[in-house]
Motif scaffolding. Structure first.
Motif, PDB file in Angstrom:
ATOM      1  N   ASP A 106       0.835  -1.209   0.000  1.00  0.00           N
ATOM      2  CA  ASP A 106       0.000   0.000   0.000  1.00  0.00           C
ATOM      3  C   ASP A 106       0.872   1.262   0.000  1.00  0.00           C
ATOM      4  N   ILE A 107       1.899   1.253   0.823  1.00  0.00           N
ATOM      5  CA  ILE A 107       2.783   2.430   0.920  1.00  0.00           C
ATOM      6  C   ILE A 107       3.510   2.660  -0.403  1.00  0.00           C
ATOM      7  N   ILE A 108       3.945   1.581  -1.028  1.00  0.00           N
ATOM      8  CA  ILE A 108       4.625   1.702  -2.323  1.00  0.00           C
ATOM      9  C   ILE A 108       3.672   2.246  -3.386  1.00  0.00           C
ATOM     10  N   LYS A 109       2.420   1.803  -3.353  1.00  0.00           N
ATOM     11  CA  LYS A 109       1.426   2.324  -4.305  1.00  0.00           C
ATOM     12  C   LYS A 109       1.290   3.839  -4.174  1.00  0.00           C
ATOM     13  N   VAL A 110       1.151   4.302  -2.949  1.00  0.00           N
ATOM     14  CA  VAL A 110       1.002   5.738  -2.714  1.00  0.00           C
ATOM     15  C   VAL A 110       2.275   6.470  -3.128  1.00  0.00           C
ATOM     16  N   TRP A 111       3.418   5.915  -2.773  1.00  0.00           N
ATOM     17  CA  TRP A 111       4.702   6.544  -3.120  1.00  0.00           C
ATOM     18  C   TRP A 111       4.845   6.709  -4.633  1.00  0.00           C
ATOM     19  N   ASN A 112       4.509   5.671  -5.380  1.00  0.00           N
ATOM     20  CA  ASN A 112       4.617   5.749  -6.842  1.00  0.00           C
ATOM     21  C   ASN A 112       3.692   6.816  -7.429  1.00  0.00           C
ATOM     22  N   GLU A 113       2.507   6.976  -6.839  1.00  0.00           N
ATOM     23  CA  GLU A 113       1.596   8.018  -7.309  1.00  0.00           C
ATOM     24  C   GLU A 113       2.143   9.406  -6.973  1.00  0.00           C
ATOM     25  N   LEU A 114       2.729   9.544  -5.791  1.00  0.00           N
ATOM     26  CA  LEU A 114       3.304  10.831  -5.406  1.00  0.00           C
ATOM     27  C   LEU A 114       4.451  11.219  -6.342  1.00  0.00           C
ATOM     28  N   LEU A 115       5.195  10.219  -6.806  1.00  0.00           N
ATOM     29  CA  LEU A 115       6.335  10.489  -7.697  1.00  0.00           C
ATOM     30  C   LEU A 115       5.894  11.043  -9.056  1.00  0.00           C
ATOM     31  N   LYS A 116       4.623  10.894  -9.386  1.00  0.00           N
ATOM     32  CA  LYS A 116       4.133  11.413 -10.668  1.00  0.00           C
ATOM     33  C   LYS A 116       4.069  12.936 -10.678  1.00  0.00           C
ATOM     34  N   THR A 117       3.980  13.531  -9.494  1.00  0.00           N
ATOM     35  CA  THR A 117       3.865  14.988  -9.418  1.00  0.00           C
ATOM     36  C   THR A 117       4.937  15.629  -8.535  1.00  0.00           C
ATOM     37  N   ARG A 118       5.748  14.802  -7.873  1.00  0.00           N
ATOM     38  CA  ARG A 118       6.771  15.321  -6.963  1.00  0.00           C
ATOM     39  C   ARG A 118       8.088  14.583  -7.189  1.00  0.00           C
ATOM     40  N   SER A 119       9.165  15.227  -6.788  1.00  0.00           N
ATOM     41  CA  SER A 119      10.480  14.597  -6.867  1.00  0.00           C
ATOM     42  C   SER A 119      10.782  13.876  -5.555  1.00  0.00           C
ATOM     43  N   ALA A 120      11.415  12.725  -5.648  1.00  0.00           N
ATOM     44  CA  ALA A 120      11.757  11.963  -4.449  1.00  0.00           C
ATOM     45  C   ALA A 120      12.647  12.773  -3.519  1.00  0.00           C
ATOM     46  N   GLU A 121      13.498  13.610  -4.072  1.00  0.00           N
ATOM     47  CA  GLU A 121      14.413  14.403  -3.257  1.00  0.00           C
ATOM     48  C   GLU A 121      13.701  15.497  -2.469  1.00  0.00           C
ATOM     49  N   ASN A 122      12.403  15.698  -2.755  1.00  0.00           N
ATOM     50  CA  ASN A 122      11.608  16.685  -2.019  1.00  0.00           C
ATOM     51  C   ASN A 122      10.681  16.038  -0.987  1.00  0.00           C
ATOM     52  N   MET A 123      10.894  14.732  -0.751  1.00  0.00           N
ATOM     53  CA  MET A 123      10.050  14.025   0.209  1.00  0.00           C
ATOM     54  C   MET A 123      10.904  13.226   1.187  1.00  0.00           C
ATOM     55  N   VAL A 124      10.444  13.186   2.428  1.00  0.00           N
ATOM     56  CA  VAL A 124      11.067  12.345   3.450  1.00  0.00           C
ATOM     57  C   VAL A 124       9.991  11.402   3.976  1.00  0.00           C
ATOM     58  N   MET A 125      10.420  10.302   4.587  1.00  0.00           N
ATOM     59  CA  MET A 125       9.461   9.286   5.015  1.00  0.00           C
ATOM     60  C   MET A 125       9.849   8.736   6.387  1.00  0.00           C
ATOM     61  N   GLY A 126       8.820   8.333   7.165  1.00  0.00           N
ATOM     62  CA  GLY A 126       9.142   7.660   8.409  1.00  0.00           C
ATOM     63  C   GLY A 126       8.035   7.651   9.423  1.00  0.00           C
ATOM     64  N   GLY A 127       8.359   7.030  10.562  1.00  0.00           N
ATOM     65  CA  GLY A 127       7.413   6.927  11.659  1.00  0.00           C
ATOM     66  C   GLY A 127       8.019   6.104  12.769  1.00  0.00           C
ATOM     67  N   SER A 128       7.206   5.810  13.766  1.00  0.00           N
ATOM     68  CA  SER A 128       7.677   5.066  14.928  1.00  0.00           C
ATOM     69  C   SER A 128       7.167   3.631  14.933  1.00  0.00           C
ATOM     70  N   SER A 129       7.926   2.760  15.589  1.00  0.00           N
ATOM     71  CA  SER A 129       7.538   1.368  15.802  1.00  0.00           C
ATOM     72  C   SER A 129       7.297   0.667  14.463  1.00  0.00           C
TER      73      SER A 129
END
Length: 353
Positions: A175-198
Motif C-alpha cells: 500500500d505504501i509503495i502504491k502511494v509513493w509511486n503516485e506521489l512520484l508522478k507529481t513530486r520529486s523523491a528528493e523533495n520528500m522524506v518518510m518515516g514513523g515510529s515502531s
C-alpha cells in the motif's frame, strides 16, 4: 599490536583459571532480582510522566490474547477508539488541518500545520504510523504526522495502510509503495522524506528496500523510531527490558501474537517483515531513536550498525529511562521536544540545500 594480544590473552587466561565462569551456562544466565527504580536522570516532567504510567502486567500480556477474528476486531476497536480521539484533540491543540483522501485505492490523510515554512511548502513528509501493524487506523494514523508537521512546519501525508489480521504482510508495504509511486508522478523523491515510529519505522525500511530493488527513487531521508527490525525473539533488550518497558511490556505473549498476525504465511526471518535481514546498500540517511528501557533497543542498535556497515548515514539517539516510543506518548516533555526538534533539523538538512 603483538603486546596488546599478549595482554588480552593473559587477561582471558586469568579469568578462565579462576573457574568463576567455567561451570556457568552463559546461554542461561538470569537477570538480577534487584529492584530497578525509575531513572532520576531525566527531566522533572518526564519523571512525572513515568510515575503516572502503570507498570506492565506481564502475566496479563501473556494470557489475554485474542484467539479468533471477532476477538481481534474487539481488541483493535478498543485501542483505536481512544487513539482517534487523541488524534482529534491533538489536531485541535496544534491547529493542524486534516483532510481525508484516497490515492491508488489507499486511504490517506493530508496534514497541514498552522504554519508552513516558505522553503518547505513544496516539500512533503510521508508519515507511516505505528501500532504493531494492527492498530491506529483512520484518523489515528495522523497522530505523529501532526507532531512532526507542526515542529518542522512541513506539509505531511499520513498513509492509512492495510492492517493485520485481515491483511497480513506484505499488504502494508505494498500500500505504501502504491502511494509513493503516485506521489512520484507529481513530486520529486528528493523533495520528500518518510518515516514513523515502531511499525511505521520498520515499514519505512522494508519499503525503501523494495524501492531499491525495483530501482525506484527513494526518499531524501528516513525516520525510523524504535523499529521492530527482527520478528524473531532476538536481541538483548527483548529479554533485559521485559517488565521495564511500560509500553510493550514483553515480546512474549500479546506482542508476539500481533506479530504473528502480521507475518501471516511468511517466515519470521523473511526480510519482507524483518528488514534487518535485507540489504541496506544505497540507503538514504536515517534518523534513529530509542530508549534505555525500550524493548526494541537492541533492534534499533542493530539497525544502526547495519546501516553504518553498508556505508549509509545513520544518526542514533538513545534517551535515558524511555520505554518504547515514550517520546511520542510523553509529548510536550523536554525530551519529546528535543527529539522532534532534532528530527526536524535532520530532515531539513536533506530537503533544503
Amino acid at each position: 599490536m603483538k603486546t596488546r594480544h599478549i595482554v588480552i590473552s593473559l587477561i582471558t587466561a586469568s579469568i578462565v583459571s579462576t573457574g568463576a565462569l567455567a561451570k556457568v551456562d552463559k546461554n542461561n544466565l538470569s537477570l538480577s532480582t534487584y529492584p530497578v527504580p525509575l531513572s532520576s536522570a531525566v527531566s522533572d516532567e518526564f519523571y512525572a510522566f513515568s510515575c503516572r504510567v502503570p507498570a506492565p502486567d506481564i502475566a496479563a500480556l501473556q494470557e489475554n490474547i485474542p484467539s479468533n477474528s471477532e476477538e481481534w476486531r474487539a481488541f483493535i476497536e478498543s485501542r483505536d477508539k481512544p487513539a482517534i480521539k487523541r488524534a482529534e484533540t491533538l489536531a485541535q491543540q496544534l491547529g493542524v488541518t486534516i483532510e481525508k483522501d484516497s490515492i491508488a485505492g489507499v486511504d490517506v490523510y493530508w496534514v497541514t500545520p498552522k504554519t508552513v515554512a516558505p522553503e518547505l511548502k513544496d516539500k512533503l513528509l510521508v508519515a507511516i504510523q505505528g501500532g504493531a501493524y494492527l492498530l491506529n487506523s483512520g484518523l489515528a494514523s495522523t497522530i505523529e504526522a501532526s507532531m512532526i508537521a507542526t515542529h518542522m512546519q512541513i506539509p505531511a501525508i499520513a498513509i492509512d495502510y492495510s492492517k493485520a489480521p485481515d491483511f497480513p504482510a506484505p499488504a502494508a508495504r505494498n500500500d505504501i509503495i502504491k502511494v509513493w509511486n503516485e506521489l512520484l508522478k507529481t513530486r520529486s523523491a528528493e523533495n520528500m522524506v518518510m518515516g514513523g515510529s515502531s511499525a511505521g519505522g520498520s515499514l519505512s525500511l522494508v519499503v525503501t528496500q523494495a524501492l531499491n530493488k525495483q530501482k525506484i527513487p527513494t526518499p531524501a531521508a528516513l525516520y525510523s523510531g524504535t523499529p521492530g527490525v527482527d520478528m524473531t525473539m532476538t536481541g538483548d533488550s527483548r529479554f533485559i527490558n521485559e517488565g521495564l518497558d511500560h509500553i510493550l511490556g514483553s515480546w512474549r505473549g500479546l506482542s508476539s501474537a500481533m506479530v504473528d498476525a502480521y507475518v501471516g504465511e511468511l517466515h519470521h526471518s523473511d526480510p519482507v517483515v524483518s528488514p534487518i535481514n535485507g540489504s541496506f546498500d544505497n540507503f538514504p540517511p536515517v534518523y534513529l531513536i530509542t530508549g534505555t528501557r525500550d524493548l526494541l533497543l537492541s533492534d534499533t542498535v542493530r539497525l544502526h550498525r547495519a546501516l553504518k556497515r553498508a556505508g549509509s548515514v545513520a544518526e542514533l539517539n538513545v534517551y535515558e529511562g524511555q520505554s518504547h516510543a515514550d517520546y511520542a506518548i510523553a509529548y510536550g516533555t523536554p525530551e519529546s521536544q528535543e527529539h522532534y526538534q532534532a528530527l526536524s533539523e535532520f530532515f531539513y538538512g536533506y530537503l533544503v540545500k
